[in-house]
Design a protein around this motif. Structure first.
Motif, PDB file in Angstrom:
ATOM      1  N   LYS B  40       0.830  -1.227   0.000  1.00 25.72           N
ATOM      2  CA  LYS B  40       0.000   0.000   0.000  1.00 25.72           C
ATOM      3  C   LYS B  40       0.857   1.267   0.000  1.00 25.72           C
ATOM      4  CE  LYS B  40      -3.628  -2.678   0.657  1.00 25.72           C
ATOM      5  NZ  LYS B  40      -4.387  -3.152  -0.533  1.00 25.72           N
ATOM      6  N   ARG B  41       1.899   1.265  -0.792  1.00 28.72           N
ATOM      7  CA  ARG B  41       2.768   2.444  -0.912  1.00 28.72           C
ATOM      8  C   ARG B  41       2.502   3.128  -2.260  1.00 28.72           C
ATOM      9  NH1 ARG B  41       4.483   3.859   3.880  1.00 28.72           N
ATOM     10  NH2 ARG B  41       2.521   2.833   4.335  1.00 28.72           N
ATOM     11  N   ARG B  42       2.824   4.406  -2.326  1.00 31.23           N
ATOM     12  CA  ARG B  42       2.514   5.196  -3.516  1.00 31.23           C
ATOM     13  C   ARG B  42       3.588   5.121  -4.598  1.00 31.23           C
ATOM     14  NH1 ARG B  42      -1.094   9.724  -2.206  1.00 31.23           N
ATOM     15  NH2 ARG B  42      -1.944   9.324  -0.139  1.00 31.23           N
ATOM     16  N   GLY B  43       4.770   4.696  -4.228  1.00 27.75           N
ATOM     17  CA  GLY B  43       5.859   4.649  -5.194  1.00 27.75           C
ATOM     18  C   GLY B  43       7.063   3.961  -4.591  1.00 27.75           C
ATOM     19  N   ALA B  44       8.227   4.221  -5.175  1.00 28.55           N
ATOM     20  CA  ALA B  44       9.436   3.521  -4.731  1.00 28.55           C
ATOM     21  C   ALA B  44      10.596   4.496  -4.574  1.00 28.55           C
ATOM     22  CB  ALA B  44       9.817   2.432  -5.739  1.00 28.55           C
ATOM     23  N   VAL B  45      11.367   4.294  -3.520  1.00 29.05           N
ATOM     24  CA  VAL B  45      12.611   5.045  -3.341  1.00 29.05           C
ATOM     25  C   VAL B  45      13.763   4.057  -3.427  1.00 29.05           C
ATOM     26  CG1 VAL B  45      12.454   4.892  -0.819  1.00 29.05           C
ATOM     27  CG2 VAL B  45      13.921   6.602  -1.833  1.00 29.05           C
ATOM     28  N   ILE B  46      14.804   4.468  -4.131  1.00 22.46           N
ATOM     29  CA  ILE B  46      15.917   3.549  -4.342  1.00 22.46           C
ATOM     30  C   ILE B  46      17.241   4.300  -4.253  1.00 22.46           C
ATOM     31  CG2 ILE B  46      15.642   3.812  -6.861  1.00 22.46           C
ATOM     32  CD1 ILE B  46      16.608   0.897  -7.112  1.00 22.46           C
ATOM     33  N   GLY B  47      18.179   3.718  -3.546  1.00 26.85           N
ATOM     34  CA  GLY B  47      19.523   4.281  -3.481  1.00 26.85           C
ATOM     35  C   GLY B  47      20.246   3.991  -4.782  1.00 26.85           C
ATOM     36  N   ILE B  48      20.759   5.029  -5.415  1.00 25.23           N
ATOM     37  CA  ILE B  48      21.439   4.889  -6.711  1.00 25.23           C
ATOM     38  C   ILE B  48      22.946   4.972  -6.467  1.00 25.23           C
ATOM     39  CG2 ILE B  48      21.762   5.898  -8.994  1.00 25.23           C
ATOM     40  CD1 ILE B  48      18.961   4.886  -8.658  1.00 25.23           C
ATOM     41  N   SER B  49      23.652   3.893  -6.817  1.00 20.67           N
ATOM     42  CA  SER B  49      25.095   3.848  -6.544  1.00 20.67           C
ATOM     43  C   SER B  49      25.946   4.152  -7.771  1.00 20.67           C
ATOM     44  CB  SER B  49      25.460   2.458  -6.019  1.00 20.67           C
ATOM     45  OG  SER B  49      25.337   1.497  -7.060  1.00 20.67           O
ATOM     46  N   GLY B  50      25.310   4.165  -8.940  1.00 23.85           N
ATOM     47  CA  GLY B  50      26.105   4.276 -10.167  1.00 23.85           C
ATOM     48  C   GLY B  50      26.566   2.916 -10.658  1.00 23.85           C
ATOM     49  N   GLY B  51      26.098   1.847  -9.992  1.00 23.23           N
ATOM     50  CA  GLY B  51      26.435   0.481 -10.394  1.00 23.23           C
ATOM     51  C   GLY B  51      25.295  -0.164 -11.161  1.00 23.23           C
ATOM     52  N   ILE B  52      25.542  -1.383 -11.583  1.00 22.36           N
ATOM     53  CA  ILE B  52      24.602  -2.049 -12.479  1.00 22.36           C
ATOM     54  C   ILE B  52      23.327  -2.498 -11.751  1.00 22.36           C
ATOM     55  CG2 ILE B  52      25.555  -4.373 -12.202  1.00 22.36           C
ATOM     56  CD1 ILE B  52      24.654  -2.907 -15.576  1.00 22.36           C
ATOM     57  N   ASP B  53      23.453  -2.982 -10.518  1.00 24.56           N
ATOM     58  CA  ASP B  53      22.288  -3.532  -9.827  1.00 24.56           C
ATOM     59  C   ASP B  53      21.254  -2.461  -9.485  1.00 24.56           C
ATOM     60  OD1 ASP B  53      23.308  -6.168  -9.844  1.00 24.56           O
ATOM     61  OD2 ASP B  53      24.497  -5.767  -8.053  1.00 24.56           O
ATOM     62  N   SER B  54      21.708  -1.356  -8.922  1.00 24.22           N
ATOM     63  CA  SER B  54      20.740  -0.306  -8.585  1.00 24.22           C
ATOM     64  C   SER B  54      20.172   0.332  -9.850  1.00 24.22           C
ATOM     65  CB  SER B  54      21.362   0.748  -7.669  1.00 24.22           C
ATOM     66  OG  SER B  54      22.414   1.435  -8.305  1.00 24.22           O
ATOM     67  N   SER B  55      20.971   0.368 -10.918  1.00 18.78           N
ATOM     68  CA  SER B  55      20.480   0.953 -12.168  1.00 18.78           C
ATOM     69  C   SER B  55      19.367   0.097 -12.763  1.00 18.78           C
ATOM     70  CB  SER B  55      21.634   1.082 -13.172  1.00 18.78           C
ATOM     71  OG  SER B  55      22.615   1.966 -12.692  1.00 18.78           O
ATOM     72  N   VAL B  56      19.580  -1.206 -12.801  1.00 14.71           N
ATOM     73  CA  VAL B  56      18.554  -2.106 -13.346  1.00 14.71           C
ATOM     74  C   VAL B  56      17.315  -2.087 -12.451  1.00 14.71           C
ATOM     75  CG1 VAL B  56      18.009  -4.551 -13.748  1.00 14.71           C
ATOM     76  CG2 VAL B  56      20.146  -3.588 -14.609  1.00 14.71           C
ATOM     77  N   SER B  57      17.516  -2.096 -11.145  1.00  9.61           N
ATOM     78  CA  SER B  57      16.369  -2.074 -10.229  1.00  9.61           C
ATOM     79  C   SER B  57      15.555  -0.796 -10.423  1.00  9.61           C
ATOM     80  CB  SER B  57      16.850  -2.180  -8.783  1.00  9.61           C
ATOM     81  OG  SER B  57      17.525  -3.400  -8.571  1.00  9.61           O
ATOM     82  N   ALA B  58      16.246   0.323 -10.579  1.00  3.45           N
ATOM     83  CA  ALA B  58      15.538   1.591 -10.788  1.00  3.45           C
ATOM     84  C   ALA B  58      14.769   1.568 -12.113  1.00  3.45           C
ATOM     85  CB  ALA B  58      16.535   2.752 -10.783  1.00  3.45           C
ATOM     86  N   ALA B  59      15.403   1.038 -13.144  1.00  6.67           N
ATOM     87  CA  ALA B  59      14.725   0.974 -14.446  1.00  6.67           C
ATOM     88  C   ALA B  59      13.500   0.071 -14.386  1.00  6.67           C
ATOM     89  CB  ALA B  59      15.708   0.479 -15.509  1.00  6.67           C
ATOM     90  N   LEU B  60      13.594  -1.012 -13.641  1.00 10.50           N
ATOM     91  CA  LEU B  60      12.451  -1.910 -13.479  1.00 10.50           C
ATOM     92  C   LEU B  60      11.322  -1.211 -12.722  1.00 10.50           C
ATOM     93  CD1 LEU B  60      14.423  -5.176 -12.634  1.00 10.50           C
ATOM     94  CD2 LEU B  60      12.959  -4.836 -14.647  1.00 10.50           C
ATOM     95  N   CYS B  61      11.681  -0.410 -11.730  1.00  9.46           N
ATOM     96  CA  CYS B  61      10.660   0.340 -10.993  1.00  9.46           C
ATOM     97  C   CYS B  61       9.962   1.339 -11.908  1.00  9.46           C
ATOM     98  CB  CYS B  61      11.291   1.060  -9.796  1.00  9.46           C
ATOM     99  SG  CYS B  61      11.764  -0.037  -8.459  1.00  9.46           S
ATOM    100  N   VAL B  62      10.729   1.962 -12.781  1.00  5.81           N
ATOM    101  CA  VAL B  62      10.125   2.904 -13.741  1.00  5.81           C
ATOM    102  C   VAL B  62       9.159   2.165 -14.655  1.00  5.81           C
ATOM    103  CG1 VAL B  62      10.645   4.374 -15.727  1.00  5.81           C
ATOM    104  CG2 VAL B  62      12.016   4.547 -13.638  1.00  5.81           C
ATOM    105  N   ARG B  63       9.549   0.983 -15.114  1.00  5.01           N
ATOM    106  CA  ARG B  63       8.643   0.165 -15.935  1.00  5.01           C
ATOM    107  C   ARG B  63       7.360  -0.155 -15.185  1.00  5.01           C
ATOM    108  NH1 ARG B  63       9.711  -2.490 -21.152  1.00  5.01           N
ATOM    109  NH2 ARG B  63      11.650  -1.527 -21.785  1.00  5.01           N
ATOM    110  N   ALA B  64       7.519  -0.449 -13.896  1.00  4.37           N
ATOM    111  CA  ALA B  64       6.378  -0.907 -13.102  1.00  4.37           C
ATOM    112  C   ALA B  64       5.465   0.228 -12.670  1.00  4.37           C
ATOM    113  CB  ALA B  64       6.891  -1.654 -11.872  1.00  4.37           C
ATOM    114  N   LEU B  65       6.053   1.346 -12.285  1.00  2.00           N
ATOM    115  CA  LEU B  65       5.290   2.384 -11.580  1.00  2.00           C
ATOM    116  C   LEU B  65       5.219   3.703 -12.323  1.00  2.00           C
ATOM    117  CD1 LEU B  65       7.034   1.753  -8.115  1.00  2.00           C
ATOM    118  CD2 LEU B  65       4.859   0.775  -8.884  1.00  2.00           C
ATOM    119  N   GLY B  66       6.076   3.867 -13.326  1.00  7.65           N
ATOM    120  CA  GLY B  66       6.176   5.155 -14.016  1.00  7.65           C
ATOM    121  C   GLY B  66       7.231   6.022 -13.365  1.00  7.65           C
ATOM    122  N   PRO B  67       7.924   6.862 -14.143  1.00  8.83           N
ATOM    123  CA  PRO B  67       9.042   7.646 -13.596  1.00  8.83           C
ATOM    124  C   PRO B  67       8.613   8.627 -12.509  1.00  8.83           C
ATOM    125  CG  PRO B  67       8.508   8.343 -15.840  1.00  8.83           C
ATOM    126  CD  PRO B  67       7.732   7.095 -15.594  1.00  8.83           C
TER     127      PRO B  67
END
Lengths: 98, 331
Positions: B40-67
């Protein structure tokens, strides 16, 4: 404990001290009666890489021996018996050199 | 997920290939359900490290929830590589998400992160001081038959480097001090999660999750972990499909935690991650070491060493995964 005492320590006494250390440090004093002197620490999963550092620190302090990086192998450190044999050999060597 | 194998007896290097389009949609569905329906959350917050894992996770969140429903938080500190922030901002711009930069050095300084770490290093390298850089390293798992214990590499101001085996006390003191970094970052992520009623996204890949390459209540804490089932090589496949900037895809995985550049391989995993992926796959599918040799280019003896290391790290990771223990069931 003086340096002379340590160098003359029989293997059985080394074994007893090592065993007590392992039981106290890695088994938290519990289940000591189930640990056999030839049981593999690796197989039992009771000594990890941090534990090896702790064990080596104990040997260097308690028995006044130096343990080199290339001696950090299971043949020397993977059971109470192996540790006791390893330390006793070092003590004999130190005794001969002093 | 269906993972094909070329033969029944020999693992193929292509065993980890996946259908990226299908997998992205599957994960996006799971994120949407988790964030909106389960949590029941409105969106997602993600720590961005400049690495591959956080980048892919962030992109997946954008796909799922919108930027507009994804917030990226960049949290550099004194030992971070400057490129981490540059790459994080590049990613944020590419994904069209809001980003916030939180410089966490003052918090870490106040907590004694740096001074505690430096005191611990000085316990084994007395001449360590201002102007020195450091990192802690492990020997290679495949090529080392003995116990693999940590040592500290110190680079002095004149460029000279030393490598000194750590004592248990020094190792644990350094680890405990540097773990402030991951925990402060997570504290900051949950600050923004509270502020916007967002869920916190964790970014471990399968190797990290399985092997315990995370800090308990640090980067190990999250509400959703969308790539924890993916091998590292699969994360790279999704990165390419998702259009993650090439600069990020090319960047070698780093801990970005110590003042000397430190790869994840030398700090924790000990062999190249593509080989480790295949070894872990072999373990997970009950394959003998001999079946994994060809795909990894390792000998049977080397694979067996890696298998032992994987099993050992799994044992250590149990504590990290363990939830709080209650005396009896409460709810």
């Amino acid at each position: 404990m003086t340096s002379m005492n340590v160098k003359q320590m029989p293997t059985t006494q080394v074994r007893t001290q090592v065993r007590q250390f392992v039981v106290d440090s890695f088994l938290f004093g519990q289940s000591g009666h189930t640990l056999h002197d030839d049981d593999s620490f690796l197989d039992l999963g009771i000594v990890d890489s941090t534990g090896v550092l702790e064990l080596v620190g104990f040997l260097e302090t308690q028995f006044q021996v130096s343990v080199a990086n290339d001696e950090l192998i299971p043949d020397n450190l993977d059971s109470v018996s192996k540790v006791a044999t390893f330390v006793s050999a070092k003590l004999r060597l130190n005794g001969e050199q002093s | 997920m269906q993972i094909p194998m070329d033969t029944k007896s020999t693992l193929s290097a292509s065993a980890l290939r996946l259908d990226a389009a299908h997998e992205v949609e599957r994960i996006a569905d799971a994120i949407r359900t988790a964030v909106h329906s389960t949590l029941k959350r409105r969106g997602a917050v993600i720590g961005i490290s400049g690495g591959i894992d956080s980048s892919v996770s962030a992109a997946l969140c954008v796909r799922a929830l919108g930027p507009e429903r994804v917030l990226g938080v960049l949290m550099p500190e004194a030992d971070s590589a400057p490129e981490s922030t540059v790459l994080g901002q590049l990613l944020g711009a590419r994904l069209g998400i809001a980003t916030i930069v939180e410089e966490i050095t003052p918090i870490l300084d106040a907590a004694g992160c740096y001074s505690r770490r430096d005191d611990a290093i000085r316990a084994v390298v007395p001449e360590y001081g201002p102007g020195c850089k450091s990192k802690i390293v492990l020997p290679n798992a495949a090529h080392h038959d003995g116990y693999r214990v940590f040592s500290v590499v110190v680079q002095f101001a004149d460029g000279r480097q030393t490598n000194t085996r750590l004592t248990r006390e020094a190792y644990l003191s350094i680890l405990a001090a540097t773990n402030f970094k991951q925990r402060v970052r997570k504290m900051m992520e949950y600050h923004y999660a509270d502020r916007y009623q967002y869920a916190v996204i964790g970014t471990p890949n399968r190797l990290e999750y399985d092997q315990g390459f995370f800090v308990k209540l640090g980067d190990g804490a999250a509400d959703v972990k969308p790539i924890a089932h993916l091998y590292k090589t699969q994360v790279y496949q999704l990165a390419e499909y998702l259009g993650i900037p090439e600069e990020i895809r090319r960047r070698p995985p780093t801990t970005d935690t110590y003042s000397l550049s430190q790869s994840q391989e030398e700090f924790f995993f000990s062999i190249p991650l593509d080989k480790l992926d295949l070894c872990l796959y072999g373990v997970n599918h009950g394959m003998a070491a001999a079946e994994v040799c060809q795909a990894t280019g390792l000998t049977i003896q080397q694979v067996e060493r890696v298998y032992r290391d994987l099993a050992s790290k799994r044992r250590v990771s149990r504590y990290l995964h363990h939830a709080a223990v209650l005396v009896e069931d409460v709810v």
